[in-house]
Design a protein around this motif. Structure first.
Motif, PDB file in Angstrom:
ATOM      1  N   ASN A 312       0.681  -1.254   0.021  1.00 35.69           N
ATOM      2  CA  ASN A 312       0.212   0.199  -0.051  1.00 35.69           C
ATOM      3  C   ASN A 312       0.952   1.135  -0.134  1.00 35.69           C
ATOM      4  O   ASN A 312       0.501   2.204   0.676  1.00 35.69           O
ATOM      5  CB  ASN A 312      -1.067  -0.034   1.203  1.00 35.69           C
ATOM      6  CG  ASN A 312      -1.864  -1.090   1.239  1.00 35.69           C
ATOM      7  OD1 ASN A 312      -2.349  -1.368   0.069  1.00 35.69           O
ATOM      8  ND2 ASN A 312      -1.793  -1.809   2.327  1.00 35.69           N
ATOM      9  N   GLN A 314       2.126   4.780  -0.892  1.00 38.28           N
ATOM     10  CA  GLN A 314       1.888   5.871  -1.180  1.00 38.28           C
ATOM     11  C   GLN A 314       2.799   7.115  -0.975  1.00 38.28           C
ATOM     12  O   GLN A 314       3.472   6.971  -0.221  1.00 38.28           O
ATOM     13  CB  GLN A 314       0.602   6.538  -0.506  1.00 38.28           C
ATOM     14  CG  GLN A 314      -0.027   7.711  -1.411  1.00 38.28           C
ATOM     15  CD  GLN A 314      -1.382   7.970  -1.194  1.00 38.28           C
ATOM     16  OE1 GLN A 314      -2.297   7.272  -1.194  1.00 38.28           O
ATOM     17  NE2 GLN A 314      -1.695   9.124  -0.401  1.00 38.28           N
ATOM     18  N   TYR A 315       3.214   7.946  -2.065  1.00 35.84           N
ATOM     19  CA  TYR A 315       4.157   9.016  -1.869  1.00 35.84           C
ATOM     20  C   TYR A 315       3.862  10.487  -2.434  1.00 35.84           C
ATOM     21  O   TYR A 315       3.386   9.969  -3.896  1.00 35.84           O
ATOM     22  CB  TYR A 315       5.567   8.524  -2.401  1.00 35.84           C
ATOM     23  CG  TYR A 315       6.569   9.543  -2.187  1.00 35.84           C
ATOM     24  CD1 TYR A 315       7.325   9.669  -0.916  1.00 35.84           C
ATOM     25  CD2 TYR A 315       7.242  10.330  -3.140  1.00 35.84           C
ATOM     26  CE1 TYR A 315       8.163  10.461  -0.607  1.00 35.84           C
ATOM     27  CE2 TYR A 315       8.041  11.402  -2.566  1.00 35.84           C
ATOM     28  CZ  TYR A 315       8.566  11.328  -1.602  1.00 35.84           C
ATOM     29  OH  TYR A 315       9.620  12.403  -1.365  1.00 35.84           O
ATOM     30  N   CYS A 316       4.138  11.271  -1.679  1.00 38.10           N
ATOM     31  CA  CYS A 316       3.853  12.815  -2.244  1.00 38.10           C
ATOM     32  C   CYS A 316       4.927  13.508  -2.364  1.00 38.10           C
ATOM     33  O   CYS A 316       5.889  13.618  -1.140  1.00 38.10           O
ATOM     34  CB  CYS A 316       2.862  13.210  -1.463  1.00 38.10           C
ATOM     35  SG  CYS A 316       1.105  12.343  -1.270  1.00 38.10           S
ATOM     36  N   PRO A 322      -0.283  12.679  -5.024  1.00 35.12           N
ATOM     37  CA  PRO A 322       0.463  11.547  -4.892  1.00 35.12           C
ATOM     38  C   PRO A 322       1.391  11.120  -6.225  1.00 35.12           C
ATOM     39  O   PRO A 322       0.688  11.038  -7.311  1.00 35.12           O
ATOM     40  CB  PRO A 322      -0.520  10.612  -4.149  1.00 35.12           C
ATOM     41  CG  PRO A 322      -1.666  11.494  -3.585  1.00 35.12           C
ATOM     42  CD  PRO A 322      -1.713  12.551  -4.638  1.00 35.12           C
ATOM     43  N   LYS A 325       0.347   5.894  -5.931  1.00 37.42           N
ATOM     44  CA  LYS A 325      -0.836   5.641  -5.372  1.00 37.42           C
ATOM     45  C   LYS A 325      -1.180   4.041  -5.125  1.00 37.42           C
ATOM     46  O   LYS A 325      -1.750   3.485  -5.816  1.00 37.42           O
ATOM     47  CB  LYS A 325      -1.926   6.334  -6.179  1.00 37.42           C
ATOM     48  CG  LYS A 325      -1.391   7.532  -6.637  1.00 37.42           C
ATOM     49  CD  LYS A 325      -2.212   7.940  -8.010  1.00 37.42           C
ATOM     50  CE  LYS A 325      -1.913   9.572  -8.324  1.00 37.42           C
ATOM     51  NZ  LYS A 325      -2.671   9.885  -9.667  1.00 37.42           N
ATOM     52  N   GLY A 326      -0.963   3.734  -3.796  1.00 39.62           N
ATOM     53  CA  GLY A 326      -1.242   2.292  -3.400  1.00 39.62           C
ATOM     54  C   GLY A 326      -0.603   1.188  -4.332  1.00 39.62           C
ATOM     55  O   GLY A 326      -1.264   0.314  -4.752  1.00 39.62           O
ATOM     56  N   GLU A 362       2.802   6.897   2.970  1.00 39.28           N
ATOM     57  CA  GLU A 362       2.043   5.964   3.615  1.00 39.28           C
ATOM     58  C   GLU A 362       2.531   4.544   3.191  1.00 39.28           C
ATOM     59  O   GLU A 362       2.924   4.398   1.986  1.00 39.28           O
ATOM     60  CB  GLU A 362       0.424   6.091   3.139  1.00 39.28           C
ATOM     61  CG  GLU A 362      -0.390   7.357   4.030  1.00 39.28           C
ATOM     62  CD  GLU A 362      -1.667   7.473   3.377  1.00 39.28           C
ATOM     63  OE1 GLU A 362      -2.203   6.481   2.768  1.00 39.28           O
ATOM     64  OE2 GLU A 362      -2.248   8.731   3.587  1.00 39.28           O
ATOM     65  N   LYS A 518       0.426   4.132 -10.502  1.00 37.54           N
ATOM     66  CA  LYS A 518      -0.372   2.780 -10.186  1.00 37.54           C
ATOM     67  C   LYS A 518       0.159   1.594 -10.946  1.00 37.54           C
ATOM     68  O   LYS A 518       0.708   1.876 -12.258  1.00 37.54           O
ATOM     69  CB  LYS A 518      -1.874   3.074 -10.347  1.00 37.54           C
ATOM     70  CG  LYS A 518      -2.558   3.747  -9.315  1.00 37.54           C
ATOM     71  CD  LYS A 518      -3.981   3.898  -9.618  1.00 37.54           C
ATOM     72  CE  LYS A 518      -4.651   4.795  -8.856  1.00 37.54           C
ATOM     73  NZ  LYS A 518      -6.085   5.039  -9.021  1.00 37.54           N
TER      74      LYS A 518
END
Length: 580
Positions: A312, A314-316, A322, A325-326, A362, A518
């Protein structure tokens, strides 16, 4: 027709160099023509381009002889700033000519130096960005662009100055297939609409074959061959002699030519021609072998202990949208995985999480049983080695030997172990004779291998290699990929980022397509390359052999070739089946 370029007996020697980089070069070019310069690294291609607007010798100095005229102007009598309105050069390293803090500022820089009205400057900025697929990026910070986006920005900055002669030094080496196609389509438009003269340095033939009026091949500072590109790329012995990469689809058909099944003129240099040649072969009694089906390459006994587990993720970047995304992905120990997708899809961002250069916003990233959130990049270096797209970004020392030892010293190894590992890597990579040479004096291919050697000295379980062959000539690219193959055979987990689907077909056991942060698709290469809709969405063009295989359904033939050798083995001449 007006002469855009006239070079007479050009000889140039860099400061302190023993041998000239250019020797007695004579070259003429008419306005509105499209000329391609090819040749191995170190042949003098870039040096020649730098002479065209006075950067040599005005900036780089050295000894120069001969005469160069562009649009009738004697280059030796004008400043580079003046010549920029006649000759625009896009350098091989796009970062070297990015000046503005934002995309808009950078593209406007050149026109502003010409003292143009602000409205005209803004019109030029909009037009240039549109042509290179960067509309909407006006306020984006240049430091946050991907490698391919940076390359397109450099081209836009030159286009905004509207020179009569456009010189491009490998302008698409870092672009995805869609980006390459759009850049070349832009060049087509410029040539038609504005009658622009274009000179391009390029290693790959596919995009230039139907565009080039002429190809010039350089070797050791001299012009070795000059003429029609179709003649050149149907002559395999000559390509081998000159060190040029053949058009992939032509390789298996060269074998058919050697068997006497087709003529030299029928060796195809594109998919439509290959399809027509196959139809001719069928009429001549060459048949697809019965029950012939290309075998799927199996992944050799993967260790059940996972090398990488991403959960999972996630990086911004800096509170932006982001970039990842997951992401959920598992990579087995000993696997050879290709990570592909368009520029900006998130490939480099994803792999930089594996050695701790980036930490998840995340989710979790586990490498060799370690949660990367709990370890520094230095601590993860023994598990994950990372070779950047530009090897110069990770070269620090004054000799090849010291460079390989650099990471080992930082890791705290004793002198005896450092010496042993340095010797091992010098031998493994074939760099023994360069041990005392300054790294930045090596060719790019050798610097790429040195970057790999310095990482291998740390004995990582996983090697991430970002665009390992971008900008390399054919000989260098083969050398790098043979080294990567050897590492994989010895058990190293390989994660390769690349836009070159020919390498993916040749080496990868699994392919992961990233699209807009993704995972769009993952699977073995044959499964991936059969998904036409997904490939189009991700701006991926399958290998030429795969394209031909898919088109053969029109002939009622069922085939799923992945590599050229499979295509060759699939065919037999009637009457030779017993020997086939």
């Amino acid at each position: 027709m007006t002469r855009a370029l006239e070079i007479q007996e050009l000889t140039y020697t860099y400061p302190h160099a023993e041998q000239p980089s250019l020797s007695g070069v004579n070259l003429g070019m008419e306005s509105g023509r499209f000329l391609v310069i090819m040749g191995a690294s170190g042949a003098g291609k870039t040096t020649l381009t730098l002479c065209l607007n006075g950067l040599i010798p005005q900036l780089l100095e050295g000894q120069i002889q001969g005469k160069i005229e562009v649009d009738g102007l004697d280059v030796s009598k004008y400043r580079t700033q003046t010549l920029a309105q006649q000759v625009g050069i896009v350098f091989q390293d796009p970062e070297s000519q990015i000046i503005g803090l934002t995309v808009e500022e950078d593209v406007a820089f050149g026109p502003r130096n010409f003292m143009l009205p602000e409205e005209e400057i803004q019109n030029r900025v909009r037009e240039a960005l549109s042509r290179v697929r960067l509309s909407g990026y006006e306020l984006r910070k240049t430091e946050e662009l991907s490698g391919g986006e940076t390359q397109r920005l450099a081209i836009a900055g030159i286009l905004a100055m509207r020179p009569n002669i456009l010189v491009l030094d490998e302008p698409t080496s870092e672009l995805d297939p869609a980006g390459r196609s759009e850049v070349f389509a832009t060049l087509d438009d410029l040539r038609k609409e504005k009658e622009m003269t274009i000179l391009i340095v390029e290693h790959s033939a596919e995009e230039i074959l139907n565009r080039a009026d002429e190809v010039v091949v350089m070797r050791k500072g001299k012009i070795s061959w000059q003429g029609n590109p179709f003649i050149l790329f149907r002559n395999f012995p000559l390509l081998q002699e000159l060190g040029l990469r053949p058009v992939p689809i032509s390789v298996p058909f060269w074998r058919f030519y050697q068997q006497g099944w087709i003529t030299a003129e029928e060796i195809p240099l594109g998919i439509p021609e290959a399809f027509e040649t196959l139809k001719k072969m069928l009429r001549r009694g060459v048949r697809l072998k019965s029950q012939q089906k290309a075998e799927l390459k199996l992944i050799a006994s993967l260790n059940t202990r996972g090398a990488v587990a991403i959960k999972n993720l996630q990086y911004c970047y800096r509170n932006a949208e982001p970039t990842l995304k997951g992401i959920n992905l598992a990579i087995a120990s000993g696997e050879f995985l290709a990570l592909v997708g368009a520029n900006g899809a998130g490939k480099s961002t994803l792999t930089k999480h594996l050695n701790g250069l980036l930490k998840p916003t995340e989710g979790e990233v586990w490498v060799s049983g370690k949660n990367t959130k709990d370890y520094s990049t230095v601590e993860l270096a023994c598990s994950v080695g990372y070779v950047f797209q530009n090897p110069d970004h990770q070269i620090f020392e004054s000799s090849v030997e010291k460079e390989i030892a650099y990471g080992l010293k930082n890791a705290g190894l004793d002198e005896a172990r450092i010496k042993k590992r340095v010797e091992d890597e010098l031998q493994f990579t074939g760099l023994e004779c360069f041990r005392q040479v300054h790294p930045l004096t090596l060719g790019k291919g050798q610097r790429q291998i040195l970057a790999v050697a310095s990482i291998l000295a740390l004995q990582p379980e996983i090697l991430v290699i970002d665009e390992p062959t971008a900008g390399l000539d054919w000989t260098e690219a083969q050398r790098v990929m043979n080294l990567v193959k050897k590492l994989h055979e010895q058990g190293t987990t390989i994660i390769m980022i690349t836009h070159d689907m020919e390498w993916v077909a040749e080496y990868a056991e699994r392919v992961v397509i990233l699209h807009q942060g993704k995972i769009l698709l993952e699977g073995d290469p044959k499964t991936i390359f059969a998904q036409s809709e997904c490939l189009r969405e991700a701006s991926i063009i399958p290998p030429q052999v795969v394209q031909l295989s898919q088109r053969c359904a029109e002939l009622g033939l069922q085939c799923d070739w992945l590599r050229g050798e499979e295509l060759v083995k699939a065919w037999v001449k009637e009457g030779e089946a017993k020997n086939g």
